[in-house]
Design a protein around this motif. Structure first.
Motif: not given
Length: 267
Positions: A111-125
């Motif tokens: 329908q022409g609507r903007f979308f943004s779907y982020p995936t964030t990643i953090t890490r161990n030592n």
């Protein structure tokens, strides 16, 4: 010749023979491993992924629904798109160590609507994925997950924060000592979001994307449903699996599946 000199010569000769035996494959000798790069992954459910590499790195995935072509800057994958969908792009971000830390789907819907779907990643030592927060249109908001590992760097458990509490959604209980198909490849890191989506949406175990070894037994918890897996493998001469057959048991009903892997191995 003095007796002590003869004894020393005999000991030296036996020592040389012992080393020669080891090099011929006697127990204790570990031959050097050859690195293999996955180029195809075909599954019995009809999915067939073909990976095309250029000297600069991974260029295309044929058969994957979310994206099929990668773009680079300064030797890093920075974006991707699907040739059949010009309305969406996928962007990749990295942390200070150059490790993947964000995957964002952006574009316009039908329908022409903007979308943004982020995936964030953090890490161990040890730079393994510690937490992954997935945002996806089929989920109500975002899903936060966290990982634990065994001593070899294999995923032991994945938990998700669902219904206001942490729940184990996957548990791997046994591994072999061979090399997993996607080990040490950027491709596996990129597909980590899909691994989580597949657990939550289909009860599938694709932890081979980031494992060191190959899982032999596991359980996936999908709501009140418990799904158990038992895996068997055929390996190539370099110790990588070429065939994986497994039994997926849901509500005491076993179903047989298989996957096949092809590689380009260093000579």
């Amino acid at each position: 010749m003095p007796k002590i000199a003869i004894l020393l010569i005999l000991l030296l000769f036996l020592g040389c023979e012992s080393k020669k035996d080891l090099s011929l494959g006697i127990e204790g000798y570990v031959p050097p491993k050859t690195s293999c790069k996955i180029i195809q992954n075909a599954r019995s459910d009809g999915q067939n992924y073909i990976y095309t590499f250029l000297p600069t790195g991974l260029q295309n995935i044929q058969g994957f629904n979310d994206f099929d072509t990668f773009q680079y800057e300064n030797g890093k994958i920075v974006s991707a798109f699907h040739a059949s969908n010009k309305n969406a792009m996928i962007y990749f971000g990295y942390d200070s160590k150059g490790l993947l830390s964000k995957i964002t789907f952006e574009g316009k819907d039908s329908q022409g609507r903007f979308f943004s779907y982020p995936t964030t990643i953090t890490r161990n030592n040890i730079d393994k994925i510690d937490k992954l927060i997935l945002t996806w249109p089929t989920f109500d908001g975002k899903v936060e997950t966290k990982f634990t590992y065994d001593i070899n760097g294999n995923i032991r458990t994945i938990s998700a924060f669902l219904d206001y509490e942490w729940k184990t959604i996957l548990e791997n209980t046994e591994y072999d000592d061979k090399t997993s198909p996607y080990k040490n490849q950027d491709l596996g890191q990129i597909l980590s979001y899909y691994m989580i989506y597949s657990i939550l949406s289909g009860g599938n175990n694709f932890t081979y994307y980031i494992n060191t070894n190959n899982v032999k037994a596991s359980t996936v918890y999908e709501g009140t449903k418990k799904i158990t897996y038992a895996f068997d493998y055929v390996y190539n001469t370099n110790g990588y699996p070429t065939e994986m057959s497994y039994t997926k048991t849901t509500n005491n009903r076993p179903t047989q599946f298989y996957e096949k892997f092809s590689y380009d191995c260093d000579k």
